[in-house]
Design a protein around this motif. Structure first.
Motif, mmCIF file in Angstrom:
data_model
loop_
_atom_site.group_PDB
_atom_site.id
_atom_site.type_symbol
_atom_site.label_atom_id
_atom_site.label_comp_id
_atom_site.label_asym_id
_atom_site.label_seq_id
_atom_site.Cartn_x
_atom_site.Cartn_y
_atom_site.Cartn_z
ATOM 1 N N LEU A 60 -29.628 91.291 -30.502
ATOM 2 C CA LEU A 60 -29.266 90.916 -29.133
ATOM 3 C C LEU A 60 -28.464 92.027 -28.461
ATOM 4 O O LEU A 60 -28.634 92.301 -27.275
ATOM 5 N N ARG A 61 -27.599 92.669 -29.229
ATOM 6 C CA ARG A 61 -26.872 93.813 -28.679
ATOM 7 C C ARG A 61 -27.842 94.892 -28.208
ATOM 8 O O ARG A 61 -27.683 95.464 -27.117
ATOM 9 N N ASN A 62 -28.850 95.173 -29.029
ATOM 10 C CA ASN A 62 -29.794 96.238 -28.673
ATOM 11 C C ASN A 62 -30.607 95.892 -27.432
ATOM 12 O O ASN A 62 -31.009 96.774 -26.685
ATOM 13 N N ILE A 63 -30.859 94.600 -27.208
ATOM 14 C CA ILE A 63 -31.553 94.180 -25.989
ATOM 15 C C ILE A 63 -30.619 94.335 -24.784
ATOM 16 O O ILE A 63 -30.962 94.932 -23.773
ATOM 17 N N GLY A 64 -29.418 93.758 -24.887
ATOM 18 C CA GLY A 64 -28.353 94.057 -23.943
ATOM 19 C C GLY A 64 -28.454 93.510 -22.537
ATOM 20 O O GLY A 64 -27.632 93.865 -21.692
ATOM 21 N N THR A 65 -29.423 92.649 -22.247
ATOM 22 C CA THR A 65 -29.550 92.087 -20.906
ATOM 23 C C THR A 65 -28.504 90.987 -20.694
ATOM 24 O O THR A 65 -27.911 90.499 -21.660
ATOM 25 N N PRO B 20 -28.185 95.418 -40.310
ATOM 26 C CA PRO B 20 -29.173 96.028 -39.414
ATOM 27 C C PRO B 20 -29.725 94.983 -38.461
ATOM 28 O O PRO B 20 -29.839 93.806 -38.826
ATOM 29 N N PRO B 21 -30.046 95.349 -37.241
ATOM 30 C CA PRO B 21 -30.664 94.389 -36.330
ATOM 31 C C PRO B 21 -31.959 93.817 -36.904
ATOM 32 O O PRO B 21 -32.589 94.430 -37.770
ATOM 33 N N THR B 22 -32.323 92.654 -36.453
ATOM 34 C CA THR B 22 -33.565 92.023 -36.869
ATOM 35 C C THR B 22 -34.714 93.007 -36.726
ATOM 36 O O THR B 22 -34.785 93.766 -35.760
ATOM 37 N N SER B 23 -35.622 93.006 -37.686
ATOM 38 C CA SER B 23 -36.728 93.962 -37.726
ATOM 39 C C SER B 23 -37.411 94.080 -36.371
ATOM 40 O O SER B 23 -37.655 93.090 -35.686
ATOM 41 N N GLY B 24 -37.724 95.320 -36.018
ATOM 42 C CA GLY B 24 -38.363 95.589 -34.732
ATOM 43 C C GLY B 24 -37.369 96.071 -33.698
ATOM 44 O O GLY B 24 -37.742 96.634 -32.685
ATOM 45 N N LEU B 25 -36.070 95.854 -33.984
ATOM 46 C CA LEU B 25 -35.048 96.267 -33.025
ATOM 47 C C LEU B 25 -33.999 97.141 -33.693
ATOM 48 O O LEU B 25 -32.882 97.274 -33.234
ATOM 49 N N ILE B 26 -34.373 97.750 -34.819
ATOM 50 C CA ILE B 26 -33.409 98.486 -35.610
ATOM 51 C C ILE B 26 -32.982 99.788 -34.944
ATOM 52 O O ILE B 26 -31.841 100.215 -35.050
ATOM 53 N N THR B 27 -33.882 100.446 -34.236
ATOM 54 C CA THR B 27 -33.548 101.750 -33.669
ATOM 55 C C THR B 27 -32.537 101.670 -32.536
ATOM 56 O O THR B 27 -31.905 102.655 -32.197
ATOM 57 N N GLY B 28 -32.350 100.501 -31.977
ATOM 58 C CA GLY B 28 -31.447 100.391 -30.834
ATOM 59 C C GLY B 28 -32.141 100.646 -29.521
ATOM 60 O O GLY B 28 -31.522 100.615 -28.468
ATOM 61 N N VAL B 29 -33.438 100.895 -29.573
ATOM 62 C CA VAL B 29 -34.204 101.136 -28.344
ATOM 63 C C VAL B 29 -35.345 100.121 -28.303
ATOM 64 O O VAL B 29 -36.460 100.401 -28.729
ATOM 65 N N ASN C 238 -38.130 85.803 -26.882
ATOM 66 C CA ASN C 238 -37.540 86.545 -27.996
ATOM 67 C C ASN C 238 -36.030 86.395 -28.035
ATOM 68 O O ASN C 238 -35.427 86.238 -29.101
ATOM 69 N N ILE C 239 -35.412 86.442 -26.868
ATOM 70 C CA ILE C 239 -33.958 86.301 -26.805
ATOM 71 C C ILE C 239 -33.543 84.900 -27.259
ATOM 72 O O ILE C 239 -32.573 84.739 -28.009
ATOM 73 N N ASN C 240 -34.277 83.888 -26.840
ATOM 74 C CA ASN C 240 -33.956 82.524 -27.260
ATOM 75 C C ASN C 240 -34.134 82.338 -28.762
ATOM 76 O O ASN C 240 -33.370 81.611 -29.410
ATOM 77 N N ASP C 241 -35.134 83.011 -29.317
ATOM 78 C CA ASP C 241 -35.346 82.940 -30.765
ATOM 79 C C ASP C 241 -34.184 83.591 -31.505
ATOM 80 O O ASP C 241 -33.684 83.038 -32.504
ATOM 81 N N LEU C 242 -33.742 84.740 -31.023
ATOM 82 C CA LEU C 242 -32.597 85.408 -31.636
ATOM 83 C C LEU C 242 -31.321 84.580 -31.470
ATOM 84 O O LEU C 242 -30.485 84.508 -32.376
ATOM 85 N N ARG C 243 -31.189 83.936 -30.313
ATOM 86 C CA ARG C 243 -30.025 83.076 -30.093
ATOM 87 C C ARG C 243 -30.010 81.934 -31.091
ATOM 88 O O ARG C 243 -28.948 81.600 -31.651
#
Length: 333
Positions: free
Chosen positions: A209-214, A165-174, A184-189
């Motif tokens: 990161l997929r769910n963010i998608g930028t 599952p995506p990291t908590s807070g980004l599970i829904t995909g939205v 946040n992106i750098n932290d996930l990276r």
């Protein structure tokens, strides 16, 4: 979405997938497979299971993926037998283990633990992640997510059952606006690339990161191609196939053309490129489909990817009934 078919249509799907006439093109067999997946029936599971007699590792890996996405425990015996077969292609065995994680039955944990010391790295790593996935599903966080998902009004962007599952807070995909920040992106990276973390946690960052998608998130994911785990890199390519971001095309082409790269990574890159469907990828897919020095799984992946490319550039409503998205083609990891 679940669909229904007549007995005659089901027989046609079976004959197409199993190539009973001996002249069915591989991409047409893939289309039949994903239609069978959408049926979610015991008969579909039986037909898909019969496909493991085939010689194509690419097809068999896709069979295992689809059984995992159907999420029925009746598929576990065939998946366990595929995982146990050390003469089978590691790409197929890995996908069987991943499918067991997607089905997420607690009784699979002892089976998966048997292969944590397997001779193949990808199989070992997949079993590690699959065990963690099952344990997470039964954890407090997993149960809370399951309960919240039932009340969630927003349809998730990605309907696939992912290895983690995506990291908590980004599970829904939205993701919420506050999630899409450079910090946040750098932290996930950092989590994605941190080899000290369990693979399951790195995968969670990957799917977040997929769910963010930028484009910045795509760049973060692309950095993962420097990893030494073929499994990890093939999952990044799979994620790019879901994102369908043209921004990922240059790095995917590099992976496809790299003869030193694992064939399971290159195959996933080819399918991602086919799904993205931009004009510049087609010549490369055609080249690697016929190159004699390319592994069979890469050539076959390019054949399927060209069919996906043609679909993306056509007026067809669906690639095959019941795909993970009605707007794009997502094949298995």
């Amino acid at each position: 979405m679940t669909i229904t078919v007549s007995p005659a249509e089901l027989k046609n799907l079976e004959d197409t997938l199993l190539n009973t006439q001996g002249n069915v093109l591989l991409h047409n067999r893939f289309r039949a497979l994903f239609t069978l997946k959408s049926l979610k029936s015991e008969e579909a599971i039986r037909i898909i299971s019969d496909g493991f007699k085939d010689e194509s590792a690419l097809l068999k890996h896709e069979l295992a993926y689809c059984l995992g996405q159907i999420q029925k425990t009746s598929a576990l015996p065939i998946l366990e037998s595929v995982l146990a077969d050390t003469t089978e292609d590691p790409m197929v065995r890995h996908e069987a283990a991943e499918a067991m994680g997607a089905i997420s039955a607690s009784k699979s944990i002892p089976v998966l633990k048997k292969y944590l010391s397997d001779s193949n790295q990808s199989v070992r790593e997949t079993c590690e992640i699959a065990i963690a996935r099952i344990e997470w599903d039964n954890s407090e966080e997993g149960q809370l997510h399951k309960a919240a998902a039932k009340d969630e009004e927003t349809i998730p962007t990605y309907l696939s059952i992912d290895p983690a599952p995506p990291t908590s807070g980004l599970i829904t995909g939205v993701p919420k606006p506050g999630d899409v920040t450079e910090s946040n992106i750098n932290d996930l990276r950092s989590k994605l690339l941190n080899k000290e973390l369990p693979l399951f946690e790195r995968y969670r960052a990957m799917f977040a990161l997929r769910n963010i998608g930028t484009p910045l998130a795509v760049d973060a994911l692309a950095a993962g191609f420097a990893d030494d785990s073929a499994l990890f890199k093939h999952e990044i390519a799979f994620v790019f196939g879901q994102l369908l971001s043209p921004h990922s095309v240059p790095c995917l082409l590099e992976v496809l053309k790299d003869s030193q790269e694992s064939e399971m990574v290159r195959h996933e890159a080819a399918e991602a490129l086919g799904g993205i469907g931009t004009p510049e990828v087609l010549p490369h897919l055609r080249e690697w489909m016929i190159r004699e020095d390319a592994p069979r799984v890469v050539r076959e992946s390019c054949q399927v990817a060209i069919d996906m490319w043609e679909y993306e550039n056509s007026n067809e409503f669906q690639y095959a009934n019941g795909l993970d998205s009605t707007s794009s083609v997502t094949l298995g990891a």
